[in-house]
Design a protein around this motif. Structure first.
Motif, mmCIF file in Angstrom:
data_model
loop_
_atom_site.group_PDB
_atom_site.id
_atom_site.type_symbol
_atom_site.label_atom_id
_atom_site.label_comp_id
_atom_site.label_asym_id
_atom_site.label_seq_id
_atom_site.Cartn_x
_atom_site.Cartn_y
_atom_site.Cartn_z
ATOM 1 N N ILE A 4 0.858 -1.175 0.000
ATOM 2 C CA ILE A 4 0.000 0.000 0.000
ATOM 3 C C ILE A 4 0.894 1.224 0.000
ATOM 4 O O ILE A 4 1.865 1.289 0.746
ATOM 5 C CB ILE A 4 -0.921 0.012 1.241
ATOM 6 N N ASP A 5 0.586 2.191 -0.848
ATOM 7 C CA ASP A 5 1.377 3.417 -0.877
ATOM 8 C C ASP A 5 1.252 4.145 0.451
ATOM 9 O O ASP A 5 0.160 4.235 1.022
ATOM 10 C CB ASP A 5 0.897 4.339 -2.003
ATOM 11 N N PRO A 6 2.366 4.682 0.948
ATOM 12 C CA PRO A 6 2.304 5.414 2.216
ATOM 13 C C PRO A 6 1.544 6.722 2.061
ATOM 14 O O PRO A 6 1.482 7.302 0.979
ATOM 15 C CB PRO A 6 3.769 5.678 2.557
ATOM 16 N N ILE A 7 0.951 7.161 3.126
ATOM 17 C CA ILE A 7 0.265 8.447 3.176
ATOM 18 C C ILE A 7 1.108 9.337 4.071
ATOM 19 O O ILE A 7 1.366 8.993 5.221
ATOM 20 C CB ILE A 7 -1.156 8.302 3.755
ATOM 21 N N ILE A 8 1.556 10.454 3.551
ATOM 22 C CA ILE A 8 2.411 11.354 4.317
ATOM 23 C C ILE A 8 1.570 12.530 4.794
ATOM 24 O O ILE A 8 0.976 13.259 3.992
ATOM 25 C CB ILE A 8 3.602 11.847 3.477
ATOM 26 N N LEU A 9 1.507 12.682 6.110
ATOM 27 C CA LEU A 9 0.754 13.770 6.719
ATOM 28 C C LEU A 9 1.680 14.559 7.631
ATOM 29 O O LEU A 9 2.574 14.007 8.258
ATOM 30 C CB LEU A 9 -0.409 13.219 7.562
ATOM 31 N N LYS A 10 1.475 15.842 7.712
ATOM 32 C CA LYS A 10 2.253 16.678 8.612
ATOM 33 C C LYS A 10 1.584 16.687 9.981
ATOM 34 O O LYS A 10 0.385 16.539 10.114
ATOM 35 C CB LYS A 10 2.367 18.093 8.071
ATOM 36 N N GLY A 11 2.401 16.849 10.988
ATOM 37 C CA GLY A 11 1.892 16.903 12.340
ATOM 38 C C GLY A 11 2.965 17.375 13.286
ATOM 39 O O GLY A 11 4.041 17.798 12.871
ATOM 40 N N LYS A 12 2.672 17.263 14.570
ATOM 41 C CA LYS A 12 3.604 17.719 15.588
ATOM 42 C C LYS A 12 3.568 16.754 16.755
ATOM 43 O O LYS A 12 2.494 16.320 17.178
ATOM 44 C CB LYS A 12 3.212 19.125 16.049
ATOM 45 N N LEU A 13 4.742 16.407 17.259
ATOM 46 C CA LEU A 13 4.837 15.543 18.426
ATOM 47 C C LEU A 13 4.574 16.415 19.649
ATOM 48 O O LEU A 13 5.339 17.322 19.956
ATOM 49 C CB LEU A 13 6.233 14.912 18.492
ATOM 50 N N VAL A 14 3.461 16.154 20.344
ATOM 51 C CA VAL A 14 3.076 16.993 21.484
ATOM 52 C C VAL A 14 3.230 16.272 22.816
ATOM 53 O O VAL A 14 2.959 16.838 23.861
ATOM 54 C CB VAL A 14 1.629 17.524 21.330
ATOM 55 N N GLY A 15 3.658 15.057 22.786
ATOM 56 C CA GLY A 15 3.906 14.280 23.990
ATOM 57 C C GLY A 15 4.724 13.070 23.612
ATOM 58 O O GLY A 15 4.925 12.794 22.429
ATOM 59 N N PRO A 16 5.213 12.331 24.601
ATOM 60 C CA PRO A 16 6.041 11.183 24.269
ATOM 61 C C PRO A 16 5.332 10.134 23.431
ATOM 62 O O PRO A 16 5.962 9.385 22.699
ATOM 63 C CB PRO A 16 6.463 10.626 25.619
ATOM 64 N N ARG A 17 3.995 10.081 23.497
ATOM 65 C CA ARG A 17 3.242 9.097 22.721
ATOM 66 C C ARG A 17 2.061 9.716 21.992
ATOM 67 O O ARG A 17 1.119 9.027 21.618
ATOM 68 C CB ARG A 17 2.742 7.998 23.661
ATOM 69 N N VAL A 18 2.126 11.049 21.773
ATOM 70 C CA VAL A 18 0.998 11.740 21.149
ATOM 71 C C VAL A 18 1.481 12.558 19.950
ATOM 72 O O VAL A 18 2.369 13.391 20.079
ATOM 73 C CB VAL A 18 0.296 12.684 22.157
ATOM 74 N N VAL A 19 0.888 12.281 18.800
ATOM 75 C CA VAL A 19 1.174 13.031 17.586
ATOM 76 C C VAL A 19 -0.100 13.760 17.198
ATOM 77 O O VAL A 19 -1.159 13.153 17.044
ATOM 78 C CB VAL A 19 1.619 12.108 16.430
ATOM 79 N N GLN A 20 -0.003 15.075 17.038
ATOM 80 C CA GLN A 20 -1.151 15.881 16.624
ATOM 81 C C GLN A 20 -1.016 16.140 15.123
ATOM 82 O O GLN A 20 -0.082 16.798 14.673
ATOM 83 C CB GLN A 20 -1.169 17.205 17.392
ATOM 84 N N LEU A 21 -1.939 15.589 14.348
ATOM 85 C CA LEU A 21 -1.895 15.734 12.896
ATOM 86 C C LEU A 21 -2.510 17.058 12.477
ATOM 87 O O LEU A 21 -3.513 17.483 13.040
ATOM 88 C CB LEU A 21 -2.626 14.586 12.216
ATOM 89 N N THR A 22 -1.924 17.688 11.477
ATOM 90 C CA THR A 22 -2.476 18.937 10.955
ATOM 91 C C THR A 22 -3.325 18.683 9.716
ATOM 92 O O THR A 22 -3.909 19.599 9.171
ATOM 93 C CB THR A 22 -1.349 19.931 10.611
#
Length: 80
Positions: A4-22
């Protein structure tokens, strides 16, 4: 197993186990694999190789030590 082709999304690491996607992912299965690839922010200009070398500073070996290493490397080469 299908590829499956990868999906690239931008985001920000806001915690050690939390990624906030934009961006919102579409057509994604329940289970995903996350690979973090840090990106340079727009307000942080890219460093040139010369700026990097200036920060590193000079080495600790003498010219003679460097010349000796080069000579040893050349002696190890196979003659054609």
């Amino acid at each position: 197993m299908s590829l499956i082709d990868p999906i690239i999304l931008k985001g920000k690491l806001v915690g050690p186990r939390v990624v906030q996607l934009t961006e919102t992912p579409h057509d994604v299965a329940e289970e995903v694999e996350v690979i973090l690839h840090p990106v340079q922010s727009a307000d942080q200009p890219e460093e040139t190789v010369f700026e990097f070398l200036a920060k590193v500073g000079p080495g600790t070996r003498s010219r003679e030590e460097i010349d000796q290493q080069i000579a040893e490397e050349r002696d190890a080469w196979d003659d054609p």
